[in-house]
Every structure is written in C-alpha cells, then in structure tokens.
Design an enzyme around this catalytic site. Structure first.
Site, PDB file in Angstrom:
ATOM      1  N   LYS A  37       0.848  -1.218   0.000  1.00  0.00           N
ATOM      2  CA  LYS A  37       0.000   0.000   0.000  1.00  0.00           C
ATOM      3  C   LYS A  37       0.874   1.256   0.000  1.00  0.00           C
ATOM      4  O   LYS A  37       0.686   2.155  -0.806  1.00  0.00           O
ATOM      5  CB  LYS A  37      -0.893   0.001   1.246  1.00  0.00           C
ATOM      6  N   ASN A  38       1.843   1.295   0.912  1.00  0.00           N
ATOM      7  CA  ASN A  38       2.597   2.530   1.082  1.00  0.00           C
ATOM      8  C   ASN A  38       3.585   2.794  -0.050  1.00  0.00           C
ATOM      9  O   ASN A  38       4.087   3.914  -0.187  1.00  0.00           O
ATOM     10  CB  ASN A  38       3.304   2.538   2.436  1.00  0.00           C
ATOM     11  N   CYS A  53      -5.028  13.204  13.225  1.00  0.00           N
ATOM     12  CA  CYS A  53      -4.747  11.818  12.878  1.00  0.00           C
ATOM     13  C   CYS A  53      -4.705  10.995  14.165  1.00  0.00           C
ATOM     14  O   CYS A  53      -4.158  11.451  15.179  1.00  0.00           O
ATOM     15  CB  CYS A  53      -3.402  11.755  12.162  1.00  0.00           C
ATOM     16  N   ARG A 110       0.901  15.017  13.060  1.00  0.00           N
ATOM     17  CA  ARG A 110       1.739  14.677  11.903  1.00  0.00           C
ATOM     18  C   ARG A 110       1.892  15.900  10.998  1.00  0.00           C
ATOM     19  O   ARG A 110       1.152  16.068  10.029  1.00  0.00           O
ATOM     20  CB  ARG A 110       1.129  13.512  11.128  1.00  0.00           C
ATOM     21  N   ASP A 124       5.059   0.838  12.008  1.00  0.00           N
ATOM     22  CA  ASP A 124       3.811   0.245  11.520  1.00  0.00           C
ATOM     23  C   ASP A 124       3.608  -1.191  12.009  1.00  0.00           C
ATOM     24  O   ASP A 124       2.575  -1.802  11.714  1.00  0.00           O
ATOM     25  CB  ASP A 124       3.763   0.275   9.983  1.00  0.00           C
ATOM     26  N   ARG A 126      -8.427  -0.444   5.133  1.00  0.00           N
ATOM     27  CA  ARG A 126      -7.579   0.559   4.465  1.00  0.00           C
ATOM     28  C   ARG A 126      -6.251  -0.053   4.026  1.00  0.00           C
ATOM     29  O   ARG A 126      -5.649   0.405   3.048  1.00  0.00           O
ATOM     30  CB  ARG A 126      -7.277   1.719   5.428  1.00  0.00           C
TER      31      ARG A 126
END
Ligand code: EPU
Length: 422
Positions: A22-23, A117, A122, A309, A401
């Site tokens: 995803k990232n 967030c 952030r 993460d 997500r």
C-alpha cells in the site's frame, strides 16, 4: 458498518501470500502525474486507501481503470484541476504526496492541509520546506497549501531531517518534484524505506536520473520530461510482518509467500530473539513457534530499524510472554490508541510517555473492542486470534484501508473470523 467476530484461540497453519505494498503504491500512483499518458501499476492491492487515491487523481483530471491481475491504469493525459480537495485529503493523509508532482508538472498546486490523525500530530513542515528550497512559493490559505513555481522548479541541496528522523512521504514529494527541476538536486537525510526505493526505481524507468537510491543521500539530475511507467509494486513488508506476528501469537506455522526478508530484517531478528523460528523459503519464509515466547525490548526507528507500523502488532504478541517487555515508540510518540483496547482483552500494559511496559500474561480474554487506526486494528485481530472466547472488533473499515480482505486470507489457514454488517 462492518464488525469482525473472531473466535479464539486458534493455531494458524498453512500458507498465505503477501499483496503489493500500500505505502509504495500510493506515491507511485502520484508519480503518474509527472508523465502525461497511460501508466500501469501492477500488483496494486484492492484497498480502500488505493480507491481514495484513485478518486483524488480523478478529481485532478486523470482517468483510472482496474484491469486484470490487479493492474491499475492511470491515464494522466489531462490534468486540468491541480487541487487536492479537503473532502478527500481528510480521509487519507497520504494524499499530500500529489503536491510535489503537481508542482513539477503544472507549476502550481493547491492541496488541503492534512488534519488530525489517530496516531498523533503529523506535521508536513518538512515537505513544504523542501519544496520551497526548490523554488516554489508556498503559502497557507483557508486550510489549503497553495504552491506556485511559475518559472519551474530549480535543483538545489535540500535537507529533509526532522526531529524524528527523515520523512517518508516528504522524501517522495521532494524527489518527484526534483525529477523535472532544472539542474541537480541533492536530498540529504532522505528516507531509506523500501517504499522510497521502489518509487525511485519506478521514476528511473520513467527516465528520471536518480542516484544513491536506498541511501540517505539522493542525487537527482533534472530532466525535461518523463515517460509513463509500467511498474510492479514491491510486496507489502508491513503485511508480511503482521502475518509473521499472527503465526507467532497463535503458536502456529505459516509459509509466507511474496515476502522480501531483506525488507523486514529488524522484525525477523526480533522474532528470532524471542524464540520464533524464521527460515527463508522460495519466495518468502516459514515462520513457526513451538515453545514459549521470551521478552524483548523494541524501539521503533526509520528503516532498517524496527518499523512503527508493526509496533501495535508486536505489543499484542509480547502481551503473552513470560516477564516484562519494553516498547519505545520513536517515530510517532503518541501512537498508542491500541493500549487501552488491548488492556480490555486482559493485556497488562503500562504507558509512560512514549514507552509501554508490557507485563506478560498467561492468556488474553475476548472482549468487544474498537479499532482506532489501521495498525491498531491489526493488533486487535492478532490478539483476538489468541484470546479465549469471541472478540468483536468494531470499525473494521480501518483494517480495510491496509489489509485486503484479511478474513478471507486468514480463515483458510485456521482463523475463525466472520465479517458482519451492523
Ligand atoms: N514529520 C515532521 N514533519 C514533516 C513530516 C514528518 O515532523 O513534515 C515527522 C512525523 O510527525 C513523524 C516522523 O517525522 O514523527 C516520520 O513521519 P513520516 O513523514 O516519515 O510519515 P509519513 O510519510 O506521513 C509514512 C507511512 C506511515 C508510516 C510512516 C513512518 C505512507 C502512506 N505512510 O507516513 O504508514 O508509519 O511513513 O514509517 O507511506 C501506515 O501504513 O499505517 C502508516 C501510518
């Protein structure tokens, strides 16, 4: 809204395959802006964040099409509205990474300032500083970042270090902007994450001239134009690490396919140190746990350190060790929304600033819990696999997500997860 009902404890056994990252996909989708024409991102995962990024690009004027084999075609021939609107940016902070490419291509851009967030404050100050160094005028107006470079961007030395190390999406933004700038850009303290390496490799296939890829010093020789790309995104290292933790927390054995061990060495090292076996196999690895877990000290760091993460998922895992473990969060000091929810499942956690002391318990106990962000919700799913009873995880949209249909991938290897709409 969907919820998960998860029966535990289970022992996972079998093989799972990691999807595209995803990232890495999100900034590469933004890179399509740089080259008018049809770019194809291969292995793009089916995730809600990818769909949101698609909507963002459509609003700019791009056309998107999902083909077979997870191909995602982005036609950026026309970009007539270089605006990242609030209603999309507020749903996904990574939207900020259209700013650099829009400035490079359209010489102007207006992107909503990302808001609050769940994982803490952030800021995007380093992104903006970097783009200013390249000659853009950047102002804030009515909640929007308004950037202009009417005569184009100019290469320069840019330092991207911040109080918590470099910035991943800040590096992506400045790097993409620099590809079409006049002259040479040197980015010092660039992020070295595999997702940035993948982006830089993709940009080079488009005709960019980037050197030092994977190091904290990137040099970019600006070019006049770039060609659209055809690029296969790298496997998702965070999904791989989550599956590893799933094998470990359930005393299971999982063959994890499509996993690049070099991208998760800090995680593999930590697993081995607590008594979990990780062996490399054909296109990935086999992770197995037979005995009790040992305690650990984990400090999150920029790559190649232990990733933030995976902090929440490893907190769930360490909750079941005998003795005290320590987790120190050095990237997002407030990323601890999962602490209260894991405690509802009988984890014994004590938070002191950005440190959590995890006092191991013999068992976790099912409870209704609330997902608060993507990785926190993955931690709750892991805890539920090992807990006694049926756990209800609310707000499953957070997990959707970043993990594609996780229940359909874990159930064949022994999980008992049911998705229900309430
Ligand atoms: N920071 C600043 N100023 C900036 C930018 C960042 O002070 O202008 C600080 C942040 O507040 C943080 C640190 O620098 O303390 C690192 O943040 P970074 O900018 O690297 O985070 P990001 O690029 O916004 C990406 C991932 C995150 C991941 C972080 C760190 C994407 C789409 N997001 O965010 O992923 O946690 O890097 O590795 O790539 C997730 O997937 O769940 C996720 C949150």
């Amino acid at each position: 809204m969907d919820v998960f009902r998860i029966e535990g404890p289970v022992r996972l056994s079998g093989s799972v395959t990691v999807n595209g990252s995803k990232n890495a996909s999100l900034p590469i989708m933004a890179a399509a802006i740089l080259a008018p024409g049809k770019s194809v991102l291969k292995a793009a995962p089916h995730l809600s964040d990818i769909s949101v990024c698609g909507q963002l690009l459509r609003r700019l004027g791009c056309k998107l099409n999902r083909g077979q084999n997870r191909d995602l075609t982005i036609d950026s021939t026309v970009i007539d509205n270089p605006v990242g609107e609030y209603d999309i940016v507020r749903r996904m902070r990574a939207s900020i990474c259209i700013l650099g490419p829009l400035l490079a291509r359209c010489r102007r851009a207006k992107v909503s300032m990302p808001g609050g967030c769940a994982i803490g404050y952030r800021p995007v100050d380093i992104h903006l500083r970097g783009l200013r160094e390249l000659g853009a005028k950047v102002n804030l107006k009515n909640g929007y970042i308004v950037a202009d470079a009417p005569r184009g961007l100019k290469g320069k030395e840019v330092f991207l270090g911040g109080p918590f190390g470099s910035t991943v999406l800040g590096t992506a933004n400045v790097l993409m902007a620099a590809t079409l700038a006049k002259g040479q850009t040197t980015i010092e303290s660039a992020a070295c994450e595999p997702e940035i390496v993948d982006l830089a490799n993709c940009l080079n296939t488009m005709g960019a001239k980037i050197n030092g890829i994977g190091s904290p010093r990137l040099t970019v020789e600006g070019v006049k134009y770039l060609e659209p790309f055809q690029h296969t995104v790298i496997p998702d290292r965070i999904e791989a690490g989550t599956f590893m933790a799933a094998a470990a927390i359930t005393k299971g054995r999982l063959q994890i396919n499509n996993c690049r061990l070099a991208d998760v060495m800090a995680v593999v090292d930590k697993l081995r140190s607590i008594g979990v076996t990780v062996e490399s196999a054909d296109s990935g690895c086999v992770v197995a746990r037979t005995g009790p877990l040992k305690t650990a000290e984990i400090t999150t760091q920029p790559f190649p350190g232990f990733p933030t993460d995976l902090q929440a998922q490893f907190m769930a895992l360490l909750a079941l060790t005998k003795g005290n473990s320590i987790i120190i969060e050095k990237i997002f000091p407030d990323r601890f929304m999962h602490v209260a929810e894991l405690s509802r499942m009988a984890a014994n956690l004590r938070k002191e600033g950005s440190t959590v002391i995890v006092a191991g318990v013999k068992k976790l106990i099912a409870a209704p819990v609330m997902a608060s962000d993507l990785r926190a919700s993955a931690a709750l799913v892991l805890a539920a696999l090992a807990a006694e009873g049926t756990t209800t995880v609310n707000r499953v949209y957070h997990i959707d997500r970043g993990y594609e249909k996780i229940e359909q991938r874990l159930n064949p290897v022994g999980a008992k997860i049911t998705r229900e709409s309430i």
